[in-house]
Structures are given as C-alpha cells and as structure tokens.
Write a protein that holds these residues in place. Structure first.
Motif, PDB file in Angstrom:
ATOM      1  N   LYS A  55       2.012   9.889 -11.021  1.00 60.98           N
ATOM      2  CA  LYS A  55       2.935   8.762 -11.061  1.00 60.98           C
ATOM      3  C   LYS A  55       3.657   8.664 -12.396  1.00 60.98           C
ATOM      4  O   LYS A  55       4.750   8.138 -12.481  1.00 60.98           O
ATOM      5  CB  LYS A  55       2.149   7.479 -10.792  1.00 60.98           C
ATOM      6  N   TRP A  56       3.007   9.161 -13.436  1.00 56.82           N
ATOM      7  CA  TRP A  56       3.586   9.043 -14.774  1.00 56.82           C
ATOM      8  C   TRP A  56       3.128  10.222 -15.619  1.00 56.82           C
ATOM      9  O   TRP A  56       2.516  11.169 -15.126  1.00 56.82           O
ATOM     10  CB  TRP A  56       3.199   7.693 -15.394  1.00 56.82           C
ATOM     11  N   LEU A  57       3.433  10.167 -16.886  1.00 57.11           N
ATOM     12  CA  LEU A  57       3.110  11.256 -17.803  1.00 57.11           C
ATOM     13  C   LEU A  57       1.600  11.425 -17.965  1.00 57.11           C
ATOM     14  O   LEU A  57       0.831  10.525 -17.622  1.00 57.11           O
ATOM     15  CB  LEU A  57       3.758  10.967 -19.164  1.00 57.11           C
ATOM     16  N   THR A 106       0.146   7.246  -6.408  1.00 57.82           N
ATOM     17  CA  THR A 106       1.050   6.110  -6.509  1.00 57.82           C
ATOM     18  C   THR A 106       0.256   4.831  -6.341  1.00 57.82           C
ATOM     19  O   THR A 106      -0.951   4.863  -6.107  1.00 57.82           O
ATOM     20  CB  THR A 106       2.163   6.188  -5.446  1.00 57.82           C
ATOM     21  N   TRP A 107       0.936   3.691  -6.472  1.00 60.28           N
ATOM     22  CA  TRP A 107       0.317   2.409  -6.177  1.00 60.28           C
ATOM     23  C   TRP A 107       0.461   2.130  -4.682  1.00 60.28           C
ATOM     24  O   TRP A 107       1.450   2.540  -4.053  1.00 60.28           O
ATOM     25  CB  TRP A 107       0.981   1.291  -6.978  1.00 60.28           C
ATOM     26  N   VAL A 108      -0.480   1.415  -4.122  1.00 65.86           N
ATOM     27  CA  VAL A 108      -0.481   1.157  -2.688  1.00 65.86           C
ATOM     28  C   VAL A 108       0.765   0.387  -2.256  1.00 65.86           C
ATOM     29  O   VAL A 108       1.361   0.674  -1.221  1.00 65.86           O
ATOM     30  CB  VAL A 108      -1.759   0.403  -2.273  1.00 65.86           C
ATOM     31  N   SER A 109       1.189  -0.576  -3.050  1.00 61.62           N
ATOM     32  CA  SER A 109       2.373  -1.356  -2.689  1.00 61.62           C
ATOM     33  C   SER A 109       3.617  -0.474  -2.613  1.00 61.62           C
ATOM     34  O   SER A 109       4.466  -0.657  -1.730  1.00 61.62           O
ATOM     35  CB  SER A 109       2.590  -2.490  -3.696  1.00 61.62           C
ATOM     36  N   SER A 110       3.726   0.488  -3.507  1.00 65.68           N
ATOM     37  CA  SER A 110       4.848   1.417  -3.478  1.00 65.68           C
ATOM     38  C   SER A 110       4.775   2.305  -2.246  1.00 65.68           C
ATOM     39  O   SER A 110       5.773   2.533  -1.555  1.00 65.68           O
ATOM     40  CB  SER A 110       4.855   2.267  -4.750  1.00 65.68           C
ATOM     41  N   GLU A 235      -3.948  -0.465  -6.552  1.00 64.56           N
ATOM     42  CA  GLU A 235      -3.060   0.377  -7.362  1.00 64.56           C
ATOM     43  C   GLU A 235      -3.283   1.859  -7.052  1.00 64.56           C
ATOM     44  O   GLU A 235      -3.050   2.289  -5.922  1.00 64.56           O
ATOM     45  CB  GLU A 235      -3.249   0.018  -8.833  1.00 64.56           C
ATOM     46  N   ASP A 236      -3.699   2.653  -8.017  1.00 68.01           N
ATOM     47  CA  ASP A 236      -3.679   4.115  -7.875  1.00 68.01           C
ATOM     48  C   ASP A 236      -4.437   4.627  -6.653  1.00 68.01           C
ATOM     49  O   ASP A 236      -5.635   4.372  -6.490  1.00 68.01           O
ATOM     50  CB  ASP A 236      -4.266   4.762  -9.121  1.00 68.01           C
ATOM     51  N   CYS A 237      -3.719   5.376  -5.829  1.00 68.78           N
ATOM     52  CA  CYS A 237      -4.316   6.010  -4.656  1.00 68.78           C
ATOM     53  C   CYS A 237      -3.785   7.427  -4.534  1.00 68.78           C
ATOM     54  O   CYS A 237      -2.818   7.809  -5.202  1.00 68.78           O
ATOM     55  CB  CYS A 237      -3.992   5.220  -3.386  1.00 68.78           C
ATOM     56  N   LEU A 238      -4.418   8.222  -3.695  1.00 72.76           N
ATOM     57  CA  LEU A 238      -3.942   9.556  -3.357  1.00 72.76           C
ATOM     58  C   LEU A 238      -3.312   9.497  -1.971  1.00 72.76           C
ATOM     59  O   LEU A 238      -3.877   8.897  -1.055  1.00 72.76           O
ATOM     60  CB  LEU A 238      -5.090  10.563  -3.355  1.00 72.76           C
TER      61      LEU A 238
END
Length: 353
Positions: A55-57, A106-110, A235-238
């Motif tokens: 998702k990010w650096l 990513t985050w689940v909401s996204s 938040e963070d999921c695969l």
C-alpha cells in the motif's frame, strides 16, 4: 469480461515518506482485466514468481512480508517473492485486478469501495485485527472524552480516512458541520504541535510516534482510541483477483503460509523486524522503524490474541466496517457485500492447518 462501472471516489490511504497513511486519489475508471492465466507455472522445481503490491513505501507496517522474505520462508514454499513498494501514484486494487501484481495489501474500506464498483477482488487474510487510528490532542485543550470535541477544530486526512471519525462523532451526537470544525490534515503533525488545530488524527504506529519523537510527552497528550469506542474499521488486509486465486489455489496457500510465518516472527521480535525493514529502505530512522514495528505487532497480534490465528478474518469486524462505510460514504449505493465472494477464509484455513 469488461464491465462498465459507475465512477466512485477512491478510498486510498496515502502518506508522505514518513507517514503511512492518509490521502486519496480520485479516479473514473472502468476496470480492465488482463488474462488471468498465470505466468508463474512451477516447472522442474523452479520457484514460482509472486508479486506482492504494498500500500505504501517499505516500512514496518508491512514487516511480516519482509521478514518472511529475509528468512527464506517464501523460497521454502517454492516462491520467488517480489515485494513491490507502493506510492502516491500506485493503487493496489487496480494493480492486482489488472495483473500487474498477484496479491495486494490495502485497507478493508478501500477494498470494499472497489468491490462496489465491480472489481472482482477478494480478501484472503486480515493482517491487522484492530484499528490503528487515534484522535490525539494536547491535554491543555481539555479534550478528555469524545464529547469534548464539540466546538473544537479537528483534523483528518479525508479521502476515506474520516469514516471512523464520523462514526465517533455520530456516537456522541455531534454534527460534523454544526458542532465542530472538521478540517483537512496535512502529512505532518505540525498542526497539532503548533496549535492550529485542537485535535488531529494519528496512527498508533506512525504519527503518534512522531509526536513523541518531537519531544511532546505522552503525559501531555490525550488520545481517543477507535477500538475502545466501538467505531473501529478494519485496515491492512491481503486481497487477490478472485479468478487468479481460484486458478492458483496451491500457490495462494503456500504464499499465505510463508507470510503468516513471517508475521509471527515479526510480532515475536519487532526490534529485529524493524531492523530488517530499515535495511530494505533507509528512508526513515532505525529507531522509528523499530517503534513502528512494536506498535504494528499490537495490531497484528493484540494482547490476548492467539498468535496461531494471525491473519484470520473476523467477519463481524468486517461487517462493521461495511456498515460504517455505507453510512458515511454518500457514493455507495448500497451496503458493501460481505460474503464468500468478497471475503474468504478458505486459503487461510488451508495455510494454517
């Protein structure tokens, strides 16, 4: 199969190099999907290539994957892993759907936002079991509980990151337009430090640490924790392209098995994990990476949590995230679908047997 989809605001959590987090990128796109036939066929014992889109650096937010790679867990499972860094111009959901990556973070909401647009994406593991979002304020402002946000200037990054804050305000019957001043937060904590806002959003594993590193004592701060308030969003999921995963089930299971092993090690020894991530990309200090690792461990394997269940999907928490998303995202026509087509534990179940 191509689909014509309604344009929808993207929830993508973006931050600057020091920040995990929070910004957005709007897009009006029709999802296009490359062939789902895998190019990563295992032949004669050769390693199968898997591309993981972050998702990010590189930072300790993703420490489990880096630890698994550094310790050779992916190779043990016959996988040649390539960890792709994210960035402000990189959208994991699109990269995974289009085949530029096989698996994404990513985050689940996204993820739900893209699923609502018709992207056939599926969560396969929930790496963070708790929300890392706080609302922080200096004690001098007198914000001792959420109800004290009334009449105050409160900052958030928006772009989808405001939903937990809106749920919090709703719980305390505070109107975001009438009872307080909800303002745009930048990619630093300077607004709070300088006093231009009364309260600011902060991730436990990043921005809150930056406040402490700037010399502000924890004793001089008040925090509102979304988990404690019952308004947390996952938040963070695969996640994967569901068609790709169904055609590569064994590879999917082996990837998860190696990743979970890496996350277990990282949570058990976050100092070592922080050093591993620091060695990948020295964009932030070693001390900050270690701080992040220690705080991330609390989200991936909270106190009292069974470490053997790292990565499990709590459907109750997922449904709560969907409910809040529907309430506070006016672009969503209906509550996000939460079932086996969008969230599945079948690969995780096999990986943890």
């Amino acid at each position: 199969m191509k689909k014509k989809l309604l344009a929808l605001g993207l929830i993508t959590v973006l931050m600057g190099t020091l920040f995990i987090g929070c910004g957005s990128k709007s897009s009006e796109t029709t999802p296009t999907k490359e062939t789902t036939k895998t190019e990563d066929t295992k032949k004669d014992g050769a390693l199968e290539k898997v591309k993981l889109q972050l998702k990010w650096l590189p930072q300790s937010q993703f420490m489990g994957y880096y630890v698994a790679a550094e310790k050779g867990y992916y190779k043990e499972e016959g996988i040649d892993i390539e960890i792709l860094p994210g960035g402000s111009d990189i959208i994991p959901e699109q990269n995974v759907y289009n085949g530029a990556a096989n698996i994404g973070v990513t985050w689940v909401s996204s993820l739900m936002t893209y699923q609502a647009q018709g992207y056939e994406l599926q969560e396969v593991a929930q790496m963070f079991q708790k929300s890392g979002l706080l609302v922080a304020s200096k004690k001098a402002t007198g914000i001792n509980s959420p109800k004290d946000l009334a009449g105050k200037k409160v900052a958030n990054w928006f772009g989808g990151n405001e939903y937990e804050v809106l749920a919090l305000l709703s719980k305390y019957k505070l109107d975001k337009n009438k009872d307080l001043n909800l303002v745009q937060q930048d990619f630093t904590m300077d607004q709070l430090k300088e006093g231009s806002v009364d309260a600011a959003s902060a991730m436990t594993y990043n921005e809150f640490g930056l406040l402490l590193e700037s010399g502000i004592s924890k004793d001089d701060l008040n925090v509102i924790n979304m988990n404690d308030e019952g308004v947390a969003m996952m938040e963070d999921c695969l996640f994967v392209n569901s068609e790709w995963a169904s055609k590569n089930e064994d590879l999917m299971v082996r990837f998860l098995r190696a990743s979970i092993k890496g996350w277990k090690d990282a949570c058990k020894d976050p100092e070592a994990a922080g050093k591993t991530v620091y060695d990948v990309d020295k964009s932030v200090s070693l001390d900050h990476q270690v701080y992040m690792a220690k705080e991330v461990a609390k989200l991936a394997s909270p106190e009292g949590f069974d470490a053997s269940k790292i990565g499990q999907i709590d459907m109750k928490a997922i449904k709560q995230t969907g409910d809040f998303l529907k309430l506070y995202n006016p672009d969503l026509a209906k509550t996000p679908v939460v079932d086996e087509t969008t969230f599945t534990s079948k690969y995780w179940d096999k990986a943890t047997k």
